[in-house]
Design a protein around this motif. Structure first.
Motif, PDB file in Angstrom:
ATOM      1  N   THR A  81       2.501  -1.710  -0.636  1.00  0.00           N
ATOM      2  CA  THR A  81       1.796  -2.797   0.391  1.00  0.00           C
ATOM      3  C   THR A  81       0.628  -3.842   0.053  1.00  0.00           C
ATOM      4  O   THR A  81      -0.196  -3.661   0.115  1.00  0.00           O
ATOM      5  CB  THR A  81       1.239  -1.374   1.274  1.00  0.00           C
ATOM      6  OG1 THR A  81       2.376  -0.411   2.062  1.00  0.00           O
ATOM      7  CG2 THR A  81       1.679  -2.493   2.618  1.00  0.00           C
ATOM      8  N   PRO A  83      -1.504  -6.917   1.117  1.00  0.00           N
ATOM      9  CA  PRO A  83      -2.218  -6.962   2.354  1.00  0.00           C
ATOM     10  C   PRO A  83      -1.683  -8.057   3.840  1.00  0.00           C
ATOM     11  O   PRO A  83      -2.224  -8.360   4.368  1.00  0.00           O
ATOM     12  CB  PRO A  83      -3.638  -7.357   1.988  1.00  0.00           C
ATOM     13  CG  PRO A  83      -3.053  -7.209   0.205  1.00  0.00           C
ATOM     14  CD  PRO A  83      -1.886  -6.583   0.043  1.00  0.00           C
ATOM     15  N   CYS A  85       1.471 -10.278   3.530  1.00  0.00           N
ATOM     16  CA  CYS A  85       2.569 -10.096   4.646  1.00  0.00           C
ATOM     17  C   CYS A  85       3.100  -8.562   4.699  1.00  0.00           C
ATOM     18  O   CYS A  85       3.862  -8.507   5.483  1.00  0.00           O
ATOM     19  CB  CYS A  85       3.433 -10.307   3.322  1.00  0.00           C
ATOM     20  SG  CYS A  85       3.858  -9.365   1.805  1.00  0.00           S
ATOM     21  N   ARG A  86       2.551  -7.795   4.481  1.00  0.00           N
ATOM     22  CA  ARG A  86       2.437  -6.527   5.158  1.00  0.00           C
ATOM     23  C   ARG A  86       3.512  -5.434   4.524  1.00  0.00           C
ATOM     24  O   ARG A  86       3.923  -4.071   5.754  1.00  0.00           O
ATOM     25  CB  ARG A  86       2.273  -6.266   6.509  1.00  0.00           C
ATOM     26  CG  ARG A  86       0.916  -6.268   6.978  1.00  0.00           C
ATOM     27  CD  ARG A  86      -0.058  -5.193   6.278  1.00  0.00           C
ATOM     28  NE  ARG A  86      -1.351  -5.560   7.004  1.00  0.00           N
ATOM     29  CZ  ARG A  86      -2.354  -5.567   6.532  1.00  0.00           C
ATOM     30  NH1 ARG A  86      -2.171  -4.798   5.351  1.00  0.00           N
ATOM     31  NH2 ARG A  86      -3.469  -5.292   6.981  1.00  0.00           N
ATOM     32  N   ARG A  87       4.411  -5.918   3.406  1.00  0.00           N
ATOM     33  CA  ARG A  87       5.615  -5.516   3.000  1.00  0.00           C
ATOM     34  C   ARG A  87       5.367  -4.782   1.541  1.00  0.00           C
ATOM     35  O   ARG A  87       4.337  -4.354   0.989  1.00  0.00           O
ATOM     36  CB  ARG A  87       6.546  -6.817   2.435  1.00  0.00           C
ATOM     37  CG  ARG A  87       7.145  -7.195   3.807  1.00  0.00           C
ATOM     38  CD  ARG A  87       7.806  -8.294   3.388  1.00  0.00           C
ATOM     39  NE  ARG A  87       7.592  -9.175   2.985  1.00  0.00           N
ATOM     40  CZ  ARG A  87       7.966 -10.595   1.882  1.00  0.00           C
ATOM     41  NH1 ARG A  87       9.150 -10.748   2.580  1.00  0.00           N
ATOM     42  NH2 ARG A  87       7.203 -11.643   1.324  1.00  0.00           N
ATOM     43  N   THR A  99      -2.694  -9.240  -4.123  1.00  0.00           N
ATOM     44  CA  THR A  99      -1.655  -9.100  -3.094  1.00  0.00           C
ATOM     45  C   THR A  99      -0.302  -9.506  -4.263  1.00  0.00           C
ATOM     46  O   THR A  99       0.132  -9.318  -5.509  1.00  0.00           O
ATOM     47  CB  THR A  99      -1.171 -10.676  -2.057  1.00  0.00           C
ATOM     48  OG1 THR A  99      -0.928 -12.258  -2.738  1.00  0.00           O
ATOM     49  CG2 THR A  99      -2.560 -10.972  -2.232  1.00  0.00           C
TER      50      THR A  99
END
Length: 112
Positions: A81, A83, A85-87, A99
């Motif tokens: 996941t 951090p 864009c939380r996708r 990321t």
């Protein structure tokens, strides 16, 4: 304290195995001390060392419980996941980026 026996690469006697070899056989060291070590020489560096354990003292690998499986699934999902864009990126986020790739390089995604 006695010194460990040291064997050359591929010349260890039968009855001894590395952690990986034990795991492949469904075993674990089970708290036993290291019985010996194997050294593989390398060019211009120190030798690679692997510790050996006695197979007859090894214990079976503990079975995966439902709670352990759930914790492992949750931990792996957290590693995927992003951090920012939380996708779910679909892969483990590289520690060097921190990321997902689209968030780390946003301008390069639109240029292609």
């Amino acid at each position: 304290m006695t010194a460990l026996p040291v064997y050359s690469w591929r010349l260890a006697p039968d009855g001894l195995a590395t952690r990986r070899q034990l795991r492949a056989a469904g075993l674990r060291p089970g708290g036993q001390d290291v019985a010996a070590q194997v050294e593989r020489p390398r060019y211009r560096r120190g030798p690679l060392v692997a510790f050996l354990y006695r197979i007859e003292l090894a214990r079976p690998v503990r079975p995966m419980t439902p709670a352990k499986a759930a914790a492992l699934t949750k931990a792996n999902a957290a590693r995927r996941t992003c951090p920012t864009c939380r996708r779910d990126a679909g892969y483990v986020i590289p520690a060097s980026l921190g990321t997902c790739v689209p968030c780390a390089y946003p301008d390069e995604q639109h240029a292609a």
